[in-house]
Design a protein around this motif. Structure first.
Motif, PDB file in Angstrom:
ATOM      1  N   VAL A 252     -60.329   5.939 -24.414  1.00 13.04           N
ATOM      2  CA  VAL A 252     -60.841   5.931 -23.037  1.00 13.04           C
ATOM      3  C   VAL A 252     -61.076   4.498 -22.562  1.00 13.04           C
ATOM      4  N   ARG A 253     -61.674   3.680 -23.415  1.00 18.87           N
ATOM      5  CA  ARG A 253     -61.889   2.259 -23.053  1.00 18.87           C
ATOM      6  C   ARG A 253     -60.556   1.602 -22.707  1.00 18.87           C
ATOM      7  N   GLY A 254     -59.550   1.923 -23.491  1.00 10.82           N
ATOM      8  CA  GLY A 254     -58.228   1.357 -23.253  1.00 10.82           C
ATOM      9  C   GLY A 254     -57.677   1.705 -21.877  1.00 10.82           C
ATOM     10  N   LEU A 255     -58.041   2.864 -21.380  1.00 11.92           N
ATOM     11  CA  LEU A 255     -57.520   3.298 -20.070  1.00 11.92           C
ATOM     12  C   LEU A 255     -57.955   2.375 -18.943  1.00 11.92           C
ATOM     13  N   SER A 256     -58.998   1.585 -19.199  1.00 13.98           N
ATOM     14  CA  SER A 256     -59.438   0.603 -18.190  1.00 13.98           C
ATOM     15  C   SER A 256     -58.817  -0.775 -18.401  1.00 13.98           C
ATOM     16  N   THR A 257     -57.842  -0.855 -19.289  1.00 14.53           N
ATOM     17  CA  THR A 257     -57.185  -2.145 -19.537  1.00 14.53           C
ATOM     18  C   THR A 257     -55.687  -2.031 -19.259  1.00 14.53           C
ATOM     19  N   ILE A 258     -55.090  -3.164 -18.975  1.00 14.13           N
ATOM     20  CA  ILE A 258     -53.651  -3.163 -18.680  1.00 14.13           C
ATOM     21  C   ILE A 258     -52.862  -2.699 -19.897  1.00 14.13           C
ATOM     22  N   LEU A 259     -53.249  -3.167 -21.056  1.00 12.06           N
ATOM     23  CA  LEU A 259     -52.484  -2.809 -22.264  1.00 12.06           C
ATOM     24  C   LEU A 259     -52.733  -1.376 -22.721  1.00 12.06           C
ATOM     25  N   GLY A 260     -53.940  -0.918 -22.513  1.00 10.12           N
ATOM     26  CA  GLY A 260     -54.299   0.402 -23.040  1.00 10.12           C
ATOM     27  C   GLY A 260     -54.072   1.540 -22.066  1.00 10.12           C
ATOM     28  N   TYR A 261     -53.761   1.217 -20.812  1.00 14.13           N
ATOM     29  CA  TYR A 261     -53.601   2.296 -19.838  1.00 14.13           C
ATOM     30  C   TYR A 261     -52.398   3.170 -20.187  1.00 14.13           C
ATOM     31  N   ARG A 262     -52.566   4.471 -20.043  1.00 13.27           N
ATOM     32  CA  ARG A 262     -51.473   5.410 -20.256  1.00 13.27           C
ATOM     33  C   ARG A 262     -51.436   6.406 -19.097  1.00 13.27           C
ATOM     34  N   GLY A 263     -50.261   6.589 -18.543  1.00 13.33           N
ATOM     35  CA  GLY A 263     -50.085   7.613 -17.513  1.00 13.33           C
ATOM     36  C   GLY A 263     -49.523   8.871 -18.153  1.00 13.33           C
ATOM     37  N   TYR A 264     -48.531   9.478 -17.504  1.00  7.04           N
ATOM     38  CA  TYR A 264     -47.932  10.688 -18.066  1.00  7.04           C
ATOM     39  C   TYR A 264     -47.468  10.437 -19.492  1.00  7.04           C
ATOM     40  N   GLY A 265     -47.773  11.358 -20.365  1.00  2.07           N
ATOM     41  CA  GLY A 265     -47.166  11.350 -21.683  1.00  2.07           C
ATOM     42  C   GLY A 265     -46.076  12.405 -21.710  1.00  2.07           C
ATOM     43  N   ALA A 266     -45.476  12.593 -22.865  1.00  2.00           N
ATOM     44  CA  ALA A 266     -44.484  13.653 -22.988  1.00  2.00           C
ATOM     45  C   ALA A 266     -45.174  15.000 -22.802  1.00  2.00           C
ATOM     46  N   GLU A 267     -44.530  15.896 -22.081  1.00  2.00           N
ATOM     47  CA  GLU A 267     -45.105  17.229 -21.875  1.00  2.00           C
ATOM     48  C   GLU A 267     -45.349  17.923 -23.209  1.00  2.00           C
ATOM     49  N   GLN A 268     -44.532  17.616 -24.183  1.00  5.53           N
ATOM     50  CA  GLN A 268     -44.628  18.279 -25.493  1.00  5.53           C
ATOM     51  C   GLN A 268     -45.706  17.669 -26.382  1.00  5.53           C
ATOM     52  N   GLY A 269     -46.296  16.588 -25.930  1.00  3.90           N
ATOM     53  CA  GLY A 269     -47.333  15.928 -26.725  1.00  3.90           C
ATOM     54  C   GLY A 269     -46.849  14.601 -27.286  1.00  3.90           C
ATOM     55  N   ASN A 270     -47.794  13.756 -27.659  1.00  6.43           N
ATOM     56  CA  ASN A 270     -47.441  12.469 -28.247  1.00  6.43           C
ATOM     57  C   ASN A 270     -46.791  12.684 -29.601  1.00  6.43           C
ATOM     58  N   MET A 271     -45.727  11.963 -29.852  1.00  9.58           N
ATOM     59  CA  MET A 271     -44.979  12.177 -31.087  1.00  9.58           C
ATOM     60  C   MET A 271     -45.834  11.908 -32.325  1.00  9.58           C
ATOM     61  N   ALA A 272     -46.738  10.914 -32.238  1.00  8.57           N
ATOM     62  CA  ALA A 272     -47.582  10.618 -33.407  1.00  8.57           C
ATOM     63  C   ALA A 272     -48.420  11.843 -33.774  1.00  8.57           C
ATOM     64  N   LEU A 273     -48.920  12.542 -32.766  1.00  6.84           N
ATOM     65  CA  LEU A 273     -49.735  13.731 -33.044  1.00  6.84           C
ATOM     66  C   LEU A 273     -48.864  14.877 -33.555  1.00  6.84           C
ATOM     67  N   ARG A 274     -47.699  15.036 -32.948  1.00  3.50           N
ATOM     68  CA  ARG A 274     -46.797  16.102 -33.409  1.00  3.50           C
ATOM     69  C   ARG A 274     -46.418  15.879 -34.876  1.00  3.50           C
ATOM     70  N   LYS A 275     -46.166  14.614 -35.204  1.00  6.48           N
ATOM     71  CA  LYS A 275     -45.837  14.295 -36.604  1.00  6.48           C
ATOM     72  C   LYS A 275     -47.016  14.589 -37.523  1.00  6.48           C
ATOM     73  N   ALA A 276     -48.193  14.190 -37.093  1.00  8.75           N
ATOM     74  CA  ALA A 276     -49.380  14.393 -37.940  1.00  8.75           C
ATOM     75  C   ALA A 276     -49.635  15.880 -38.168  1.00  8.75           C
ATOM     76  N   ILE A 277     -49.442  16.693 -37.141  1.00 10.29           N
ATOM     77  CA  ILE A 277     -49.626  18.144 -37.302  1.00 10.29           C
ATOM     78  C   ILE A 277     -48.604  18.679 -38.304  1.00 10.29           C
ATOM     79  N   ALA A 278     -47.342  18.250 -38.126  1.00  9.34           N
ATOM     80  CA  ALA A 278     -46.287  18.737 -39.027  1.00  9.34           C
ATOM     81  C   ALA A 278     -46.587  18.336 -40.476  1.00  9.34           C
ATOM     82  N   GLU A 279     -47.007  17.084 -40.649  1.00  8.19           N
ATOM     83  CA  GLU A 279     -47.188  16.582 -42.018  1.00  8.19           C
ATOM     84  C   GLU A 279     -48.448  17.111 -42.686  1.00  8.19           C
ATOM     85  N   LYS A 280     -49.522  17.188 -41.915  1.00  9.30           N
ATOM     86  CA  LYS A 280     -50.811  17.566 -42.518  1.00  9.30           C
ATOM     87  C   LYS A 280     -50.948  19.086 -42.634  1.00  9.30           C
ATOM     88  N   LEU A 281     -50.491  19.811 -41.634  1.00  5.00           N
ATOM     89  CA  LEU A 281     -50.785  21.250 -41.596  1.00  5.00           C
ATOM     90  C   LEU A 281     -49.582  22.126 -41.962  1.00  5.00           C
TER      91      LEU A 281
END
Lengths: 443, 443
Positions: B99-128
């Protein structure tokens, strides 16, 4: 964003034989390669009707292809309307405080109301619908307008008729197709059977000729319009409301860009007397507050809006929200509340002003080419006309010559042919650079 | 949570005359009072079919009525399965940072992938889904399982047949009714026409008798089950997968409570060989991580799952996600990623253990009454049997005598009659107090 087409596909050859015309497999090179288990579940015919690519994934694909050919190109993305500026501190601080609270006994929150926190519903009613008689319990907080469009489609079901502006945001038509209201896509016209396309262009001041528009149950109407950037005037909206009332129609009014209006155009359909009996409004924090990734929106369903049998639409929508949704993230809602505080709202106005200065720069650049340019004064979109040219060709030419990604107008419907949409979301130096390239390479 | 019934309703009398049988107005006392504008849009017949109250709002209403009668009662809510314990710091810190990052130029994020961030999708696949062959691009991040259920219903459309466990989580049936798969509700049996109810009770070890279950296109199956708390055994799930394969059915497997499994029962349908050709799995961070208000979930749609014509289901689901959804909040996704880190996961295990100790206490309390008690070992729900009694009556008696809110089993379908569901989510001292009251006042 686009799911890879390269799926390991294995089909039973009999499917090809049984469904020679409609079957996906029949035109697919893998057919007959290796036998795999097919379920006996039929593919939803409504999804079969959808044209193959959703607009933005298609653009994303072409962008990737361009970058493969030109790996060192300095790409400027003015395509998808995605906010780029940091969210003001006052808003993220409210979210940080909420998140920190979630790790404490006192601050922890589980399920909230499906309709949204009452404090936020009240703030939306008071700040954005002042003097329009909209009550807090007529406001349903959502995770964004696009998501609410599909919930509204579930609400209304397949057996209603629908009209859309042409051009328009693709989700109105696509979700109408998905719930089963459309016939086939006519390749020649690019229109779906059974959907009424209301042409909106400079020749009719971007407002449909209602005297020739057939009655439909539902009218999707977006103002300020995406993609044309036109904000409907009070007079135009009065006509629209009178038309809906005379026809017994429901307007689904998309005001996601209302915060960008700089003149006297209404910011809500509910500024028009009588609208509460004929309209639902969907809206969003995405462009208003840079929440495209945070995800927050709302819909207004007035109690006065009744089905033909007198049943209030709001009761069924409430049921949809409780059954098909579980409320927006409480973190996003905490942020939304901060957006509507006096200081939060002012901070967001500054961001919007910044984007609108960008819009001016882009309007100037395209105007200098001799193009007719619309939008950019009440909306963050510029709608540039290239008479006689195919919009996908213009898109490609701009991409190749300037490394700028735009959106071909055709992606918003047949009425968008000969146009491209340019987004003014971007950091100033990139907008200035885009302007320079447009002036230099497109002359 | 429940939208007020007291809407200012104004109906045109002709609606009453024209639709004497189905019209809502015909049985409504306000009919003819004052004339108001009715649109000519018909109410969606599928919504008319829904029984009047959604379960949890109905309980909420009864709770309010109880509190009006007993304003000083000390209420203990063990009804709706809502998490109560703070989210571990390691997870909220990750969200704060995002959230703090969203107030910075480097940390701001707009639309992500509709399917979810790939890092999270990978983590779900690998961990669960370790060792199950599920790939990151088969995982679609969502804002919760309930929301994905309705997107899956849009995916599959009205022209498929459906079976559900009885009792089961109400959203499966309600959303099936909304998309148009059900006939009328038969008052006598409490079942909708055209929906197959698979009875699951102690007499069949909470697993349907598949030898007498008709073939359907879709089978909703929840394990650990809500409400019964039963986790299907590996043997049972092998039978289910074989049944689906033989019938060409698709299983929609809800594993939202998988993290509560303490024995060797599978935590995913994809532990069963062959499941990828016949199943979709929906799941959630809600109960796993206390994200009921943060909103985060996922669905797994394997590439091997094909419609009868060989078309991959994943392609259509991807289209639904891109058209009807716009991705989960990026803040929630940052939290989700932290949940799957080694330390985050361990911290969550401690919270789950805490709830399961609560479950033990509640099981003991009801057992001491001589009730047959199920669940509570692989799920945070206790399913207590009161043979011969109406579950709403038991609900009311418990509420009146102990000021404890539970859920009447009947709310989960006819198969839940004679049962109540008790949630073990709660602070320890409240659970102990609930136990004390149960032992004291229900003997």
């Amino acid at each position: 964003m686009y799911y890879s087409q390269h799926l390991s596909c294995i089909c039973m050859p009999h499917a090809v034989l049984l469904q020679p015309k409609r079957s996906w497999s029949s035109s697919h090179s893998n057919a007959g390669k290796r036998l795999g288990h097919c379920t006996q579940v039929p593919r939803n015919v409504n999804l079969e009707k959808l044209r193959s690519g959703y607009l933005f994934p298609e653009i994303s694909k072409r962008e990737s292809e361009h970058m493969q050919k030109n790996p060192h190109a300095s790409l400027l993305r003015l395509g998808i309307g995605d906010t780029t500026e940091p969210i003001p501190d006052i808003i993220t601080l409210a979210m940080v405080e909420h998140v920190r609270g979630l790790s404490t006994i006192l601050g922890y929150r589980g399920y909230g109301a499906e309709q949204g926190n009452m404090a936020l519903r009240k703030a939306i009613a008071e700040k954005l619908y002042q003097d329009m008689g909209i009550k807090a319990d007529e406001i349903f907080v959502s995770d964004g307008a696009q998501c609410d469009i599909s919930r509204l489609q579930m609400l209304l079901g397949p057996n209603v008729t629908v009209a859309v502006q042409d051009p328009s945001f693709p989700a109105y038509i696509d979700s109408s197709v998905i719930v089963g209201r459309a016939g086939e896509l006519e390749e020649e016209t690019g229109k779906y059977e059974n959907i009424i396309y209301m042409n909106c262009g400079p020749e009719n001041n971007f407002f449909p000729d209602l005297s020739t528009t057939p009655r439909t149950d539902i009218i999707f109407f977006c103002s300020p319009n995406n993609p044309t950037g036109h904000a409907a005037s009070r007079q135009q909206l009065k006509q629209l409301v009178a038309f809906a009332k005379a026809n017994g129609s429901i307007i689904i009014y998309d005001s996601a860009y209302a915060a960008y209006i700089t003149d006297e155009s209404p910011k809500s359909i509910f500024e028009i007397p009588g609208a509460k009996e004929v309209a639902i409004e969907i809206s969003s924090f995405s462009k208003f507050a840079g929440f495209t990734g945070v995800r927050l929106g709302w819909s207004v369903v007035p109690k006065e809006l009744l089905y033909s049998n007198g049943f209030p639409v709001i009761k069924d929508f409430n049921r949809i929200v409780c059954t098909c949704f579980n409320g927006a993230s409480n973190i996003a809602q905490a942020g939304g509340l901060a957006c509507l505080s006096t200081d939060g709202y002012q901070a967001l106005r500054n961001v919007i002003d910044y984007y609108m200065e960008n819009a001016n720069i882009i309007v100037d650049a395209f105007s200098s080419l001799g193009s007719n340019v619309y939008g950019g004064t009440n909306a963050p979109y510029i709608w540039a006309h290239f008479p006689g040219l195919s919009s996908w060709n213009v898109f490609s030419e701009i991409l190749e010559k300037t490394n700028i990604v735009t959106v071909p107008g055709r992606g918003f419907g047949p009425g968008g042919e000969q146009y491209i949409r340019v987004s003014s979301f971007g950091q100033r130096e990139r907008i200035i650079e885009a302007s320079r390239r447009i002036k230099k390479f497109l002359r």
